[in-house]
Scaffold this active site. Structure first.
Site, mmCIF file in Angstrom:
data_model
loop_
_atom_site.group_PDB
_atom_site.id
_atom_site.type_symbol
_atom_site.label_atom_id
_atom_site.label_comp_id
_atom_site.label_asym_id
_atom_site.label_seq_id
_atom_site.Cartn_x
_atom_site.Cartn_y
_atom_site.Cartn_z
ATOM 1 N N ASP A 29 0.722 -1.288 -0.022
ATOM 2 C CA ASP A 29 -0.136 0.048 -0.166
ATOM 3 C C ASP A 29 0.742 1.149 0.098
ATOM 4 O O ASP A 29 0.392 2.343 0.494
ATOM 5 C CB ASP A 29 -0.785 0.250 1.193
ATOM 6 C CG ASP A 29 -0.107 -0.121 2.476
ATOM 7 O OD1 ASP A 29 0.942 -0.422 2.591
ATOM 8 O OD2 ASP A 29 -0.987 -0.033 3.577
ATOM 9 N N LYS A 44 2.589 6.514 16.476
ATOM 10 C CA LYS A 44 1.579 7.451 16.330
ATOM 11 C C LYS A 44 2.055 8.565 17.508
ATOM 12 O O LYS A 44 0.907 8.453 18.024
ATOM 13 C CB LYS A 44 0.237 6.854 16.154
ATOM 14 C CG LYS A 44 0.086 6.205 14.957
ATOM 15 C CD LYS A 44 -1.493 5.649 14.649
ATOM 16 C CE LYS A 44 -1.644 4.749 13.314
ATOM 17 N NZ LYS A 44 -3.121 4.423 13.325
ATOM 18 N N ASP A 88 1.676 6.862 1.122
ATOM 19 C CA ASP A 88 0.841 5.674 1.379
ATOM 20 C C ASP A 88 -0.653 5.775 0.766
ATOM 21 O O ASP A 88 -1.128 6.658 1.031
ATOM 22 C CB ASP A 88 0.556 5.860 3.069
ATOM 23 C CG ASP A 88 -0.404 4.653 3.577
ATOM 24 O OD1 ASP A 88 -1.202 4.248 2.923
ATOM 25 O OD2 ASP A 88 -0.137 4.255 4.728
#
Length: 297
Positions: free
Chosen positions: A28, A79, A135
């Site tokens: 991806d 994150k 992405d």
């Protein structure tokens, strides 16, 4: 060269004889894929793994990679809410075959289980990507990645891009596609093998996949048209609409911001999904399907 496409691809690679290195790429992401640079760097530093990194403006969406000045990976932070850096995993890896011994014959995450241990042991080296990266796991990001790729082709190999009076900007058309001379295409469009585009069609910022048919005088913008789909005449499709494989859209309809599942027939216009109309536990995609079924009744 051996290729493996499986949930346990790296473990499968262990069964191959004479394998020198194992290269893995996330499916991806889109970039220039500088494999020769990766191989050269991997051979030079002598560590067990090489990982490509890229810089992003919003690192909180991703896992941040912290490195030493020489590029050796120190740690991974998933994150982060506070800024600790903007280097992220680009999804391209090259390993010495010894890495296979780290992977047990059970479902294993490279990013969460294997990489942190390799970094702790000083066996993971990073390399920064010099060119574009995206992405492309979401439709909007897929179209952005397509735009970046087409611009890269413009700079590196412009002869592969389409030209003509009906072409605007960067457009890639498979040689087997049939595009009417009175259809206006571009910018930022890819058209796959066997596609048929009739007269008066206008397409920009879109992807039309293999063997799709776009009938006369249809407008398509910021959308993805799936394999073997058939789009009728005088249709307007926009707003990050995704038509999956073998979708049929009747004439004179408007599709805006929706996703249509495979093998469906759309016989009524669909505007952007309003989440205020969702039933309990219903997703936006399920709502689209329910609305289509209700309209067919």
């Amino acid at each position: 060269v051996f290729f493996f496409q499986a949930e346990d691809g790296i473990r499968d690679a262990q069964e191959s004889r004479g394998l020198g290195c194992v290269q893995e790429t996330d499916s991806d992401v889109i970039c220039d894929f500088p494999l020769q640079k990766m191989i050269d760097t991997h051979q030079q530093h002598g560590k067990e793994g090489t990982i490509f990194l890229t810089s992003v403006d919003e690192p909180s969406r991703y896992g941040v990679v912290l490195t030493e000045e020489n590029g050796q990976v120190k740690s991974f932070i998933e994150k982060p809410q506070d800024f600790v850096g903007n280097k992220i995993n680009a999804g391209l890896y090259l390993f010495s075959k010894s890495v296979i011994e780290r992977i047990k014959p059970v479902p294993t995450s490279l990013e969460r289980e294997i990489f942190p241990q390799m970094a702790k042991e000083g066996q993971l080296q990073s390399v920064m990507l010099d060119d574009f990266w995206m992405d492309i796991g979401q439709p909007k990001d897929f179209l952005t990645g397509q735009t970046l790729y087409l611009q890269h082709m413009r700079e590196k190999d412009p002869s592969k891009l389409a030209t003509g009076d009906n072409i605007i900007g960067n457009v890639l058309i498979d040689p087997s596609a049939q595009v009417h001379k009175d259809a206006l295409i571009g910018p930022d469009v890819t058209i796959g093998p066997g596609v048929v585009i009739e007269e008066g069609v206008r397409i920009k910022h879109a992807c039309v996949l293999k063997e799709a048919t776009i009938k006369a005088n249809t407008w398509i913008c910021d959308s993805i048209i799936g394999w073997q789909s058939k789009i009728g005449r005088w249709v307007r499709i926009e707003g990050i609409t995704v038509c999956a494989q073998d979708v049929s859209v009747k004439d004179e309809l408007f599709l805006n911001g929706c996703s249509v599942l495979p093998h469906k027939v759309v016989s009524a216009s669909i505007r952007a999904v309003s989440y205020t109309h969702l039933r309990a536990h219903e997703t936006g995609r399920n709502l689209v399907c329910r609305l289509l079924l209700e309209k067919k009744k």
